[in-house]
Design a protein around this motif. Structure first.
Motif, PDB file in Angstrom:
ATOM      1  N   THR A   1       0.878  -1.162   0.000  1.00 19.28           N
ATOM      2  CA  THR A   1       0.000   0.000   0.000  1.00 19.28           C
ATOM      3  C   THR A   1       0.925   1.224   0.000  1.00 19.28           C
ATOM      4  N   VAL A   2       0.355   2.388  -0.329  1.00 16.40           N
ATOM      5  CA  VAL A   2       1.209   3.578  -0.371  1.00 16.40           C
ATOM      6  C   VAL A   2       0.734   4.626   0.632  1.00 16.40           C
ATOM      7  N   ASN A   3       1.676   5.411   1.102  1.00 17.59           N
ATOM      8  CA  ASN A   3       1.325   6.490   2.019  1.00 17.59           C
ATOM      9  C   ASN A   3       1.886   7.804   1.480  1.00 17.59           C
ATOM     10  N   ARG A   4       1.304   8.875   1.896  1.00 21.25           N
ATOM     11  CA  ARG A   4       1.753  10.249   1.657  1.00 21.25           C
ATOM     12  C   ARG A   4       1.588  10.786   0.229  1.00 21.25           C
ATOM     13  N   THR A   5       1.434   9.935  -0.760  1.00 23.40           N
ATOM     14  CA  THR A   5       1.170  10.473  -2.107  1.00 23.40           C
ATOM     15  C   THR A   5      -0.322  10.548  -2.449  1.00 23.40           C
ATOM     16  N   PRO A   6      -1.179   9.677  -1.892  1.00 22.41           N
ATOM     17  CA  PRO A   6      -2.578   9.706  -2.316  1.00 22.41           C
ATOM     18  C   PRO A   6      -3.213  11.099  -2.133  1.00 22.41           C
ATOM     19  N   GLY A   7      -3.912  11.532  -3.179  1.00 28.00           N
ATOM     20  CA  GLY A   7      -4.618  12.811  -3.109  1.00 28.00           C
ATOM     21  C   GLY A   7      -3.801  13.982  -3.612  1.00 28.00           C
ATOM     22  N   LYS A   8      -2.490  13.816  -3.727  1.00 25.87           N
ATOM     23  CA  LYS A   8      -1.710  14.925  -4.292  1.00 25.87           C
ATOM     24  C   LYS A   8      -2.034  15.028  -5.778  1.00 25.87           C
TER      25      LYS A   8
ATOM     26  N   VAL B   1       4.350   5.700 -23.263  1.00 28.16           N
ATOM     27  CA  VAL B   1       5.242   6.095 -22.159  1.00 28.16           C
ATOM     28  C   VAL B   1       4.496   7.068 -21.236  1.00 28.16           C
ATOM     29  N   THR B   2       3.826   8.045 -21.851  1.00 26.86           N
ATOM     30  CA  THR B   2       3.081   9.029 -21.057  1.00 26.86           C
ATOM     31  C   THR B   2       2.017   8.329 -20.212  1.00 26.86           C
ATOM     32  N   GLU B   3       1.295   7.397 -20.855  1.00 25.55           N
ATOM     33  CA  GLU B   3       0.252   6.661 -20.114  1.00 25.55           C
ATOM     34  C   GLU B   3       0.860   5.825 -18.995  1.00 25.55           C
ATOM     35  N   SER B   4       2.010   5.247 -19.258  1.00 27.34           N
ATOM     36  CA  SER B   4       2.672   4.404 -18.260  1.00 27.34           C
ATOM     37  C   SER B   4       3.085   5.241 -17.036  1.00 27.34           C
ATOM     38  N   VAL B   5       3.698   6.393 -17.286  1.00 25.15           N
ATOM     39  CA  VAL B   5       4.137   7.251 -16.175  1.00 25.15           C
ATOM     40  C   VAL B   5       2.921   7.751 -15.380  1.00 25.15           C
ATOM     41  N   CYS B   6       1.914   8.238 -16.113  1.00 26.80           N
ATOM     42  CA  CYS B   6       0.717   8.742 -15.421  1.00 26.80           C
ATOM     43  C   CYS B   6      -0.005   7.605 -14.703  1.00 26.80           C
ATOM     44  N   GLY B   7       0.013   6.431 -15.326  1.00 25.39           N
ATOM     45  CA  GLY B   7      -0.629   5.265 -14.710  1.00 25.39           C
ATOM     46  C   GLY B   7       0.041   4.881 -13.405  1.00 25.39           C
ATOM     47  N   THR B   8       1.345   4.984 -13.351  1.00 21.60           N
ATOM     48  CA  THR B   8       2.068   4.673 -12.109  1.00 21.60           C
ATOM     49  C   THR B   8       1.699   5.686 -11.023  1.00 21.60           C
ATOM     50  N   LEU B   9       1.683   6.970 -11.414  1.00 17.80           N
ATOM     51  CA  LEU B   9       1.359   8.003 -10.419  1.00 17.80           C
ATOM     52  C   LEU B   9      -0.083   7.899  -9.939  1.00 17.80           C
ATOM     53  N   SER B  10      -0.997   7.639 -10.867  1.00 16.68           N
ATOM     54  CA  SER B  10      -2.412   7.610 -10.461  1.00 16.68           C
ATOM     55  C   SER B  10      -2.811   6.239  -9.929  1.00 16.68           C
ATOM     56  N   GLY B  11      -2.439   5.187 -10.654  1.00 16.31           N
ATOM     57  CA  GLY B  11      -2.887   3.847 -10.271  1.00 16.31           C
ATOM     58  C   GLY B  11      -2.211   3.344  -9.011  1.00 16.31           C
TER      59      GLY B  11
ATOM     60  N   PHE C   1       0.327   5.195  -7.016  1.00 16.77           N
ATOM     61  CA  PHE C   1       0.557   6.188  -5.958  1.00 16.77           C
ATOM     62  C   PHE C   1      -0.679   7.030  -5.644  1.00 16.77           C
ATOM     63  N   LYS C   2      -1.784   6.749  -6.347  1.00 21.18           N
ATOM     64  CA  LYS C   2      -3.082   7.381  -6.058  1.00 21.18           C
ATOM     65  C   LYS C   2      -3.030   8.902  -6.116  1.00 21.18           C
ATOM     66  N   MET C   3      -2.218   9.407  -7.030  1.00 24.06           N
ATOM     67  CA  MET C   3      -2.188  10.856  -7.242  1.00 24.06           C
ATOM     68  C   MET C   3      -3.247  11.194  -8.290  1.00 24.06           C
ATOM     69  N   GLU C   4      -3.701  12.431  -8.240  1.00 18.94           N
ATOM     70  CA  GLU C   4      -4.744  12.849  -9.188  1.00 18.94           C
ATOM     71  C   GLU C   4      -4.058  13.566 -10.352  1.00 18.94           C
ATOM     72  N   ILE C   5      -4.198  13.018 -11.537  1.00 18.67           N
ATOM     73  CA  ILE C   5      -3.539  13.634 -12.701  1.00 18.67           C
ATOM     74  C   ILE C   5      -4.340  14.874 -13.133  1.00 18.67           C
ATOM     75  N   ALA C   6      -3.750  16.041 -12.876  1.00 15.23           N
ATOM     76  CA  ALA C   6      -4.430  17.302 -13.203  1.00 15.23           C
ATOM     77  C   ALA C   6      -4.049  17.770 -14.608  1.00 15.23           C
ATOM     78  N   GLY C   7      -3.014  17.182 -15.150  1.00 10.66           N
ATOM     79  CA  GLY C   7      -2.588  17.537 -16.497  1.00 10.66           C
ATOM     80  C   GLY C   7      -1.621  16.519 -17.034  1.00 10.66           C
ATOM     81  N   LYS C   8      -1.789  16.239 -18.333  1.00  9.38           N
ATOM     82  CA  LYS C   8      -0.932  15.250 -18.995  1.00  9.38           C
ATOM     83  C   LYS C   8      -0.554  15.916 -20.304  1.00  9.38           C
ATOM     84  N   ILE C   9       0.654  16.450 -20.378  1.00  8.67           N
ATOM     85  CA  ILE C   9       1.026  17.242 -21.549  1.00  8.67           C
ATOM     86  C   ILE C   9       2.164  16.544 -22.290  1.00  8.67           C
TER      87      ILE C   9
END
Ligand code: FMN
Length: 183
Positions: free
Chosen positions: A110-117, A135-145, A147-155
């Protein structure tokens, strides 16, 4: 909102850095504060010792330049991250930064401290952006899937082989849009 802007490229005024600044400028206009970190200036390595040790989860055994950056990330509400494509994937410096997210992973994965950022991910390349969609999807997928971060932009900004090249207006518009979400 407190934003940590992480520029992975050696080019401090390259395409990724300029787009990140456009994102952050918009967020600052709306009341956020930002701190920029240039990874190329720092000395750090990939490491997973915290995962392997019996220490408290999140305890980092390293004493290198990235430790204070990871602390800043813990305190931040949002990450704006510019990562260039080198040799068909995000550059090694970017990947090493991502490897160090292991401090957020508990022994049971499980992850701590990143969820919700919030996170804004900026991928730059010489080839057209479509070549690096995966590659972009993979990086964003790691952060969101993971580390439970909310992707506010994918450029994804392609066609940027040369230093100082003009950045398409559409990319700067996307940057502004992403910045508006960091409030
Ligand atoms: C060492 C190196 C390797 C690169 N490899 C690729 C690549 O595999 N594919 C690609 O499209 N662009 C590649 N590029 C071009 C960069 O991705 C491109 O110039 C990008 O816009 C750099 O981002 P920056 O301006 O933020 O530094 C490479 C550039 C360098 C310096």
């Amino acid at each position: 909102m407190k934003i940590l802007a992480v520029i992975s490229s050696a080019r401090k005024e390259g395409t990724g850095a300029k787009i990140a600044k456009a994102v952050c400028d918009e967020a600052v206009r709306n009341g956020s504060e930002v701190e920029y970190v240039y990874l190329y200036d720092l000395d750090f390595k990939s490491c997973g010792n915290c995962q392997m040790s019996d220490s408290d989860p999140g305890f980092c055994t390293k004493k290198d330049d990235l430790v204070p950056v990871m602390k800043k990330l813990v305190e931040a509400d949002a990450l704006v991250w510019a990562a260039p494509i080198y040799m068909d994937y995000i550059c090694g410096t970017s990947k090493t930064f991502l490897d160090r997210f292991c401090i957020f992973v508990e022994p049971d994965f499980t992850v701590n401290r990143t969820p919700g950022k919030k996170a804004v991910v900026i991928i730059t390349s010489g080839a057209p952006a479509d070549n690096y969609k995966a590659v972009t999807e993979s990086v964003c997928g790691t952060l969101s899937g993971f580390f439970k971060m909310e992707i506010a932009g994918k450029i994804s900004c392609g066609g940027q082989m040369n230093y100082g090249q003009e950045i398409p207006a559409e990319m700067m518009a996307q940057a502004k849009e992403a910045g508006k979400k960091l409030v």
